[in-house]
Motif scaffolding. Structure first.
Motif, short mmCIF file in Angstrom:
data_model
loop_
_atom_site.label_atom_id
_atom_site.label_comp_id
_atom_site.label_asym_id
_atom_site.label_seq_id
_atom_site.Cartn_x
_atom_site.Cartn_y
_atom_site.Cartn_z
N SER A 338 39.10 44.62 44.48
CA SER A 338 38.99 43.17 44.57
C SER A 338 38.18 42.85 45.83
CB SER A 338 40.38 42.53 44.61
OG SER A 338 40.28 41.13 44.46
N GLY A 339 38.08 41.58 46.16
CA GLY A 339 37.19 41.16 47.24
C GLY A 339 37.35 41.90 48.55
N ASP A 363 34.69 44.36 40.54
CA ASP A 363 35.39 43.49 41.48
C ASP A 363 36.20 42.48 40.67
OD1 ASP A 363 36.28 41.71 43.37
OD2 ASP A 363 34.28 41.04 44.00
N GLN A 365 38.03 39.52 41.13
CA GLN A 365 38.09 38.58 42.24
C GLN A 365 39.46 37.89 42.34
OE1 GLN A 365 33.99 36.32 42.34
NE2 GLN A 365 34.50 36.89 40.25
N ASP A 381 33.38 35.67 45.26
CA ASP A 381 32.72 36.89 45.73
C ASP A 381 31.27 37.00 45.27
OD1 ASP A 381 35.17 37.49 46.77
OD2 ASP A 381 35.66 39.07 45.34
N GLN A 384 28.90 37.58 48.17
CA GLN A 384 29.17 38.91 48.70
C GLN A 384 28.54 39.98 47.80
OE1 GLN A 384 32.97 41.34 50.44
NE2 GLN A 384 33.26 40.43 48.44
N ASP A 429 37.77 38.36 37.28
CA ASP A 429 38.68 37.69 38.24
C ASP A 429 40.10 37.76 37.70
OD1 ASP A 429 39.14 35.42 36.49
OD2 ASP A 429 37.24 34.59 37.15
#
Length: 642
Positions: A338-339, A363, A365, A381, A384, A429
């Motif tokens: 995850s983030g 990822d 999120q 994210d 990022q 997510d």
């Protein structure tokens, strides 16, 4: 699994077409087109299990469905407190739906905290089933109730069903050799039985599940099944529930095929396995447990029979380091996180960019920054993923839009990584990961061919006529470098993070070479073939709503509502976020207004404004929950009228 026939329905996501009645013995049966149920209680009350079982039976019955689990980050939050409330919302219907629903038609509240935490979402006239046994003076004071809401008239606007769930469960299990505390644990199964009766859900699957789950404890299995049946029988016999409800299968909602209920993380896991089979490569997952991505590690660890190898590393950096090593060794390599984990993995992602090896970075999120909201959802994210590395380190970014779409997104991420020899970021997510919906199981011949050719020998001839292997000699179409498996005779080559010389891969500090390599790596990403943007615009609207990732369901539901009300609005949704579809600029230029709803403070809108100089309007939410369709419909209507 169920078979469904025909094309997707055109009905509005949230429309209620009315109800029909027919007698069934002494009780009425009302037919509805949809219903939204929310189970709520302490995080130890088994609400997620209850919701999962109700969802599974609903899927087997053939309804379309969408779910929203919502639970605390703590393993065992303080009992009876508002922060400790866990809930599971299920929206199911006889037509195609896109969201878990804005507001529950039925709330099952296992204690005062569950009632207080969720009552604000329940519309007047909805049904509320409460476990009266838990409404003690102390429990009510703990959440700020000065008087009992069951007696002070505050719930007069609702259809209240007070049920002593705990007492009834203990009474049903009195023949078992269980303590009262042990018997009370089955009250969620009593509630599940009651709701299963109310909505005519199948029961065989739940009983089979309980027998399997407690196979080593047959007495516990029998007790839970008894509680489940007691709940069903209570609904059948009590006078408090004079009506039950039918929601017919969604026979017009799906194309023909075999379906199953699937969550986003499970779909991602299956997509990764399918990608490895289609590529004829072993699948390697190097990962470290982190909410909400851990389920992918759990699931893939069960599939060694498909050539899957999972490694639970001691930390995030070791997880991606092992995955990158597996990529160098010829595996389809994956790391999940995850983030916060992406932040730790960023240096190794940059190394993968430099080495130009295929690597999937998934990822899932969640709310941030830092530890943030581990069990809540967010889309924060994106920037990022785009820029969260030192130097010029471009990485393709894609995002699934529904739980079932996570399967296809995994295949697409693998296609890009293998074809272009690059790490790929996949942004799911928490909403997609934990939510579920029906998924049509694809036929094997529908899956893409992902096979790759490893380097087998020399690929370059020197001026003196000798043949050598150049690890950075590129495919002229994709700009991908050859993938050479360690140990292949004659293909020895250097790897590392220091800049490579074009072609030879030798260490080079030459300014002109670095400039060339940086631009070449960027050109490789820019040149990735992605489908053109498709726009849903039946009436040549002036306003376009543009989304990405998990906002697809709420946006589409909102657009349906507006069109049903006579408004003209266009919709488009991005899967590929780097590179963008080649026609995106032209699409944006056709509209006077562009609105971008995001569960962040405007990250896609920032990218769109910077790249296309479009005055995109942001509509943002960062409360850890997905958008509601009515909320978005109102915001989009204001944008149209502005």
């Amino acid at each position: 699994m169920t078979s469904q026939v025909s094309s997707p329905s055109e009905q509005a996501d949230e429309a209620v077409v009315g109800e029909q009645r027919k007698p069934a013995g002494t009780k009425d049966v009302r037919r509805l087109d949809r219903v939204i149920i929310r189970f709520a209680g302490d995080s130890g009350d088994g609400m997620q299990l209850t919701g999962d079982r109700f969802t599974s039976e609903t899927a087997s019955f053939g309804n379309d469905l969408s779910t929203l689990p919502n639970f605390p980050a703590e393993i065992r939050a303080p009992a009876g407190t508002l922060p400790g409330v866990s809930s599971f919302q299920l929206h199911f219907a006889d037509h195609d739906i896109l969201t878990p629903g804005d507001a529950p038609n039925v709330l099952v509240a296992m204690n005062p905290a569950a009632l207080k935490a969720n009552l604000g979402d329940v519309p007047r006239g909805a049904e509320i089933i409460v476990n009266t046994d838990e409404f003690t003076k102390r429990a009510m004071q703990k959440v700020g109730y000065a008087t009992s809401p069951l007696e002070d008239g505050s719930l007069d606007g609702y259809s209240l069903h007070p049920v002593p769930l705990t007492t009834l469960t203990v009474e049903a299990l009195k023949e078992f050799d269980l303590t009262r505390k042990e018997a009370e644990r089955s009250k969620n199964m009593f509630a599940l039985g009651l709701l299963s009766w109310m909505y005519h859900r199948p029961t065989e699957g739940t009983e089979k599940f309980l027998k399997s789950k407690f196979a080593k404890k047959p007495d516990i299995a029998a007790a839970n099944i008894t509680a489940f049946r007691a709940g069903w029988n209570f609904g059948e016999t009590t006078e408090d529930f004079a009506v039950s409800y039918e929601i017919a299968p969604a026979t017009t909602a799906f194309p023909v095929g075999t379906y199953r209920n699937i969550s986003g993380n499970l779909a991602l896991s299956y997509g990764l396995i399918a990608a490895s089979r289609q590529a004829d490569l072993p699948l390697y997952l190097g990962s470290y447990p982190i909410t909400p991505a851990s389920d992918i590690l759990h699931e893939l660890s069960r599939h060694k029979n498909f050539g899957v190898r999972t490694f639970q590393a001691e930390d995030e950096i070791a997880g991606i380091g092992a995955a990158l090593g597996a990529a160098f060794g010829g595996s389809l390599a994956v790391t999940t996180t995850s983030g916060p984990g992406v932040a730790l993995k960023s240096e190794t992602i940059g190394l993968a960019v430099s080495l130009e090896l295929p690597l999937l970075v998934i990822d899932i999120q969640r709310g941030g920054p830092s530890t943030g909201l581990p069990t809540k959802t967010e889309q924060a994210d994106l920037l990022q993923a785009m820029f969260g590395r030192n130097g010029e380190a471009p990485v393709p970014v894609i995002a699934p839009c529904t739980p079932a779409d996570c399967f296809d997104a995994a295949l697409e991420a693998a296609r890009i990584a293998l074809t272009y020899r690059t790490p790929v970021m996949l942004l799911s997510d928490g909403y997609l990961a934990n939510g579920s919906e029906p998924w049509r199981i694809p036929e094997p011949d529908e899956l893409p061919d992902l096979t790759v050719q490893f380097a087998q020998g020399p690929n370059h001839t020197l001026d003196d006529g000798s043949e050598v292997f150049w690890p950075y000699k590129r495919d002229p179409q994709t700009l991908a470098r050859p993938w050479a498996i360690p140990g292949t005779p004659g293909l020895e080559h250097r790897i590392g993070g220091i800049e490579k010389e074009d072609g030879t891969g030798n260490i080079s500090y030459a300014p002109a070479n670095h400039d060339f390599m940086v631009r070449t790596r960027q050109a490789k990403i820019d040149g990735i073939e992605v489908p053109d943007m498709e726009v849903d615009d039946p009436h040549e609207a002036k306003t376009l709503v543009l989304g990405w990732g998990s906002t697809y369901g709420p946006i589409t539901a909102a657009v349906r509502r507006l069109r049903t009300a006579g408004e003209s609005i266009a919709q488009a949704h991005l899967r590929h976020l780097n590179p963008f579809p080649r026609n995106l600029g032209a699409v944006l230029g056709r509209y006077e207004k562009v609105v971008i709803p995001e569960m962040n403070l405007g990250q896609l809108a920032t990218l769109i404004r910077a790249k296309y100089l479009v005055d995109a309007h942001s509509y943002n939410q960062v409360n850890g929950m997905p958008f509601k369709a009515e909320q978005l419909a109102k915001a989009l209507k204001e944008a149209i009228d502005a």
